[in-house]
Write a protein that holds these residues in place. Structure first.
Motif, PDB file in Angstrom:
ATOM      1  N   GLU A  61       0.844  -1.194   0.000  1.00  0.00           N
ATOM      2  CA  GLU A  61       0.000   0.000   0.000  1.00  0.00           C
ATOM      3  C   GLU A  61       0.880   1.246   0.000  1.00  0.00           C
ATOM      4  OE1 GLU A  61      -3.693   1.896  -0.080  1.00  0.00           O
ATOM      5  OE2 GLU A  61      -3.305  -0.246  -0.148  1.00  0.00           O
ATOM      6  N   LEU A  62       1.895   1.239   0.833  1.00  0.00           N
ATOM      7  CA  LEU A  62       2.821   2.358   0.912  1.00  0.00           C
ATOM      8  C   LEU A  62       3.467   2.619  -0.445  1.00  0.00           C
ATOM      9  CD1 LEU A  62       4.781   4.284   2.738  1.00  0.00           C
ATOM     10  CD2 LEU A  62       6.349   2.382   2.396  1.00  0.00           C
ATOM     11  N   VAL A  63       3.955   1.572  -1.064  1.00  0.00           N
ATOM     12  CA  VAL A  63       4.683   1.719  -2.321  1.00  0.00           C
ATOM     13  C   VAL A  63       3.792   2.341  -3.389  1.00  0.00           C
ATOM     14  CG1 VAL A  63       5.764   0.448  -4.212  1.00  0.00           C
ATOM     15  CG2 VAL A  63       6.324  -0.122  -1.842  1.00  0.00           C
ATOM     16  N   HIS A  64       2.597   1.820  -3.516  1.00  0.00           N
ATOM     17  CA  HIS A  64       1.743   2.254  -4.614  1.00  0.00           C
ATOM     18  C   HIS A  64       1.015   3.570  -4.347  1.00  0.00           C
ATOM     19  CE1 HIS A  64       2.436  -1.248  -7.068  1.00  0.00           C
ATOM     20  NE2 HIS A  64       2.288  -1.995  -5.998  1.00  0.00           N
ATOM     21  N   HIS A  65       0.870   3.968  -3.091  1.00  0.00           N
ATOM     22  CA  HIS A  65       0.070   5.157  -2.813  1.00  0.00           C
ATOM     23  C   HIS A  65       0.833   6.293  -2.141  1.00  0.00           C
ATOM     24  CE1 HIS A  65      -3.547   3.178  -4.137  1.00  0.00           C
ATOM     25  NE2 HIS A  65      -3.213   2.134  -3.410  1.00  0.00           N
ATOM     26  N   ASP A  66       1.877   5.992  -1.418  1.00  0.00           N
ATOM     27  CA  ASP A  66       2.530   7.021  -0.623  1.00  0.00           C
ATOM     28  C   ASP A  66       3.901   7.455  -1.138  1.00  0.00           C
ATOM     29  OD1 ASP A  66       0.328   6.822   0.999  1.00  0.00           O
ATOM     30  OD2 ASP A  66       1.329   5.635   2.538  1.00  0.00           O
ATOM     31  N   LEU A  67       4.464   6.738  -2.093  1.00  0.00           N
ATOM     32  CA  LEU A  67       5.817   7.077  -2.531  1.00  0.00           C
ATOM     33  C   LEU A  67       5.872   7.911  -3.800  1.00  0.00           C
ATOM     34  CD1 LEU A  67       7.833   3.821  -1.754  1.00  0.00           C
ATOM     35  CD2 LEU A  67       7.672   5.919  -0.425  1.00  0.00           C
ATOM     36  N   ASP A  68       4.732   8.235  -4.366  1.00  0.00           N
ATOM     37  CA  ASP A  68       4.687   9.071  -5.562  1.00  0.00           C
ATOM     38  C   ASP A  68       5.618   8.519  -6.638  1.00  0.00           C
ATOM     39  OD1 ASP A  68       3.757  11.211  -7.094  1.00  0.00           O
ATOM     40  OD2 ASP A  68       5.398  12.514  -6.434  1.00  0.00           O
ATOM     41  N   LEU A  69       5.351   7.285  -7.052  1.00  0.00           N
ATOM     42  CA  LEU A  69       6.182   6.619  -8.045  1.00  0.00           C
ATOM     43  C   LEU A  69       5.989   7.224  -9.432  1.00  0.00           C
ATOM     44  CD1 LEU A  69       5.545   2.896  -7.052  1.00  0.00           C
ATOM     45  CD2 LEU A  69       7.478   4.339  -6.390  1.00  0.00           C
ATOM     46  N   SER A  70       7.049   7.208 -10.197  1.00  0.00           N
ATOM     47  CA  SER A  70       6.961   7.621 -11.597  1.00  0.00           C
ATOM     48  C   SER A  70       6.293   6.503 -12.387  1.00  0.00           C
ATOM     49  CB  SER A  70       8.359   7.883 -12.156  1.00  0.00           C
ATOM     50  OG  SER A  70       9.061   6.657 -12.285  1.00  0.00           O
ATOM     51  N   ALA A  71       5.914   6.797 -13.609  1.00  0.00           N
ATOM     52  CA  ALA A  71       5.304   5.777 -14.468  1.00  0.00           C
ATOM     53  C   ALA A  71       6.277   4.622 -14.704  1.00  0.00           C
ATOM     54  CB  ALA A  71       4.865   6.401 -15.795  1.00  0.00           C
TER      55      ALA A  71
ATOM     56  N   PHE B 275      10.474   4.130   2.559  1.00  0.00           N
ATOM     57  CA  PHE B 275      10.295   2.692   2.395  1.00  0.00           C
ATOM     58  C   PHE B 275      10.996   1.922   3.510  1.00  0.00           C
ATOM     59  CE2 PHE B 275      11.664  -1.370   0.500  1.00  0.00           C
ATOM     60  CZ  PHE B 275      10.452  -1.865   0.035  1.00  0.00           C
ATOM     61  N   ASP B 276      12.251   2.259   3.765  1.00  0.00           N
ATOM     62  CA  ASP B 276      13.026   1.577   4.806  1.00  0.00           C
ATOM     63  C   ASP B 276      12.352   1.707   6.175  1.00  0.00           C
ATOM     64  OD1 ASP B 276      14.883   0.979   2.847  1.00  0.00           O
ATOM     65  OD2 ASP B 276      16.360   2.451   3.531  1.00  0.00           O
ATOM     66  N   ALA B 277      11.874   2.891   6.470  1.00  0.00           N
ATOM     67  CA  ALA B 277      11.212   3.103   7.762  1.00  0.00           C
ATOM     68  C   ALA B 277       9.954   2.233   7.867  1.00  0.00           C
ATOM     69  CB  ALA B 277      10.855   4.576   7.938  1.00  0.00           C
ATOM     70  N   GLU B 278       9.223   2.113   6.788  1.00  0.00           N
ATOM     71  CA  GLU B 278       8.011   1.286   6.798  1.00  0.00           C
ATOM     72  C   GLU B 278       8.355  -0.196   6.946  1.00  0.00           C
ATOM     73  OE1 GLU B 278       4.046   0.118   6.761  1.00  0.00           O
ATOM     74  OE2 GLU B 278       5.013   2.013   7.241  1.00  0.00           O
ATOM     75  N   VAL B 279       9.402  -0.640   6.289  1.00  0.00           N
ATOM     76  CA  VAL B 279       9.820  -2.045   6.423  1.00  0.00           C
ATOM     77  C   VAL B 279      10.215  -2.345   7.862  1.00  0.00           C
ATOM     78  CG1 VAL B 279      11.620  -3.704   5.761  1.00  0.00           C
ATOM     79  CG2 VAL B 279      10.493  -2.323   4.001  1.00  0.00           C
ATOM     80  N   VAL B 280      10.993  -1.465   8.466  1.00  0.00           N
ATOM     81  CA  VAL B 280      11.400  -1.668   9.857  1.00  0.00           C
ATOM     82  C   VAL B 280      10.190  -1.666  10.767  1.00  0.00           C
ATOM     83  CG1 VAL B 280      12.666  -0.616  11.787  1.00  0.00           C
ATOM     84  CG2 VAL B 280      13.746  -0.822   9.544  1.00  0.00           C
ATOM     85  N   ARG B 281       9.258  -0.738  10.535  1.00  0.00           N
ATOM     86  CA  ARG B 281       8.044  -0.687  11.350  1.00  0.00           C
ATOM     87  C   ARG B 281       7.246  -1.987  11.225  1.00  0.00           C
ATOM     88  NH1 ARG B 281       3.178  -0.930  11.100  1.00  0.00           N
ATOM     89  NH2 ARG B 281       3.077  -0.790   8.858  1.00  0.00           N
ATOM     90  N   ALA B 282       7.112  -2.476  10.001  1.00  0.00           N
ATOM     91  CA  ALA B 282       6.345  -3.703   9.782  1.00  0.00           C
ATOM     92  C   ALA B 282       7.012  -4.912  10.451  1.00  0.00           C
ATOM     93  CB  ALA B 282       6.190  -3.957   8.285  1.00  0.00           C
ATOM     94  N   LEU B 283       8.326  -4.948  10.442  1.00  0.00           N
ATOM     95  CA  LEU B 283       9.036  -6.076  11.042  1.00  0.00           C
ATOM     96  C   LEU B 283       9.072  -6.022  12.556  1.00  0.00           C
ATOM     97  CD1 LEU B 283      12.023  -6.437   8.549  1.00  0.00           C
ATOM     98  CD2 LEU B 283      10.111  -8.036   8.854  1.00  0.00           C
ATOM     99  N   THR B 284       8.942  -4.843  13.110  1.00  0.00           N
ATOM    100  CA  THR B 284       9.035  -4.736  14.564  1.00  0.00           C
ATOM    101  C   THR B 284       7.672  -4.586  15.242  1.00  0.00           C
ATOM    102  OG1 THR B 284       9.396  -2.337  14.386  1.00  0.00           O
ATOM    103  CG2 THR B 284      11.356  -3.758  14.523  1.00  0.00           C
ATOM    104  N   GLU B 285       6.647  -4.415  14.447  1.00  0.00           N
ATOM    105  CA  GLU B 285       5.291  -4.288  15.004  1.00  0.00           C
ATOM    106  C   GLU B 285       4.817  -5.635  15.513  1.00  0.00           C
ATOM    107  OE1 GLU B 285       1.755  -3.696  12.336  1.00  0.00           O
ATOM    108  OE2 GLU B 285       1.966  -1.681  13.170  1.00  0.00           O
ATOM    109  N   LEU B 286       4.283  -5.639  16.711  1.00  0.00           N
ATOM    110  CA  LEU B 286       3.788  -6.890  17.288  1.00  0.00           C
ATOM    111  C   LEU B 286       2.329  -6.987  17.230  1.00  0.00           C
ATOM    112  CD1 LEU B 286       6.098  -7.266  20.363  1.00  0.00           C
ATOM    113  CD2 LEU B 286       6.248  -8.449  18.201  1.00  0.00           C
TER     114      LEU B 286
END
Length: 105
Positions: free
Chosen positions: A2-12, A94-105
């Motif tokens: 969700e983060l990747v597709h909606h929050d990172l403002d990806l180029s085409a 992205f890195d912050a979200e990955v760390v959050r997802a891995l450390t969230e209980l």
């Protein structure tokens, strides 16, 4: 995702690359999930047949753990593959979200 597709403002171009990465990962993930299901079915069959802990139980457990470990490895590889196409600024989020997802209980 969700983060990747909606929050990172990806180029085409990034979106197109992500779609390819996602497609490859989905196929590999489905294959490994099938191995997990097969191992669980084998364990259920062994438990039903033997009514005690047996070599068949252990073999099914080992098969499950092997598939689960492989799934974890390919998932982490997938994360790093996605990260490679991000800009420096996007990678920080992205890195912050990955760390959050891995450390969230």
């Amino acid at each position: 995702h969700e983060l990747v597709h909606h929050d990172l403002d990806l180029s085409a171009d990034q979106e197109a690359e992500f779609e390819l990465i996602e497609h490859r990962f989905a196929a590999r993930k489905a294959e490994l999930e099938q191995k997990l299901r097969a191992a669980n079915l084998a364990l259920a069959g062994a438990m039903e047949a033997d009514k005690s802990y047996s070599p068949a139980d252990q073999a099914a457990i080992d098969d499950f753990h092997t598939a689960m470990g492989e799934l974890q490895k390919v998932t982490i590889e997938h994360v790093f593959e996605m990260r490679e196409i991000l800009t420096e600024e996007q990678a920080i989020v992205f890195d912050a979200e990955v760390v959050r997802a891995l450390t969230e209980l």
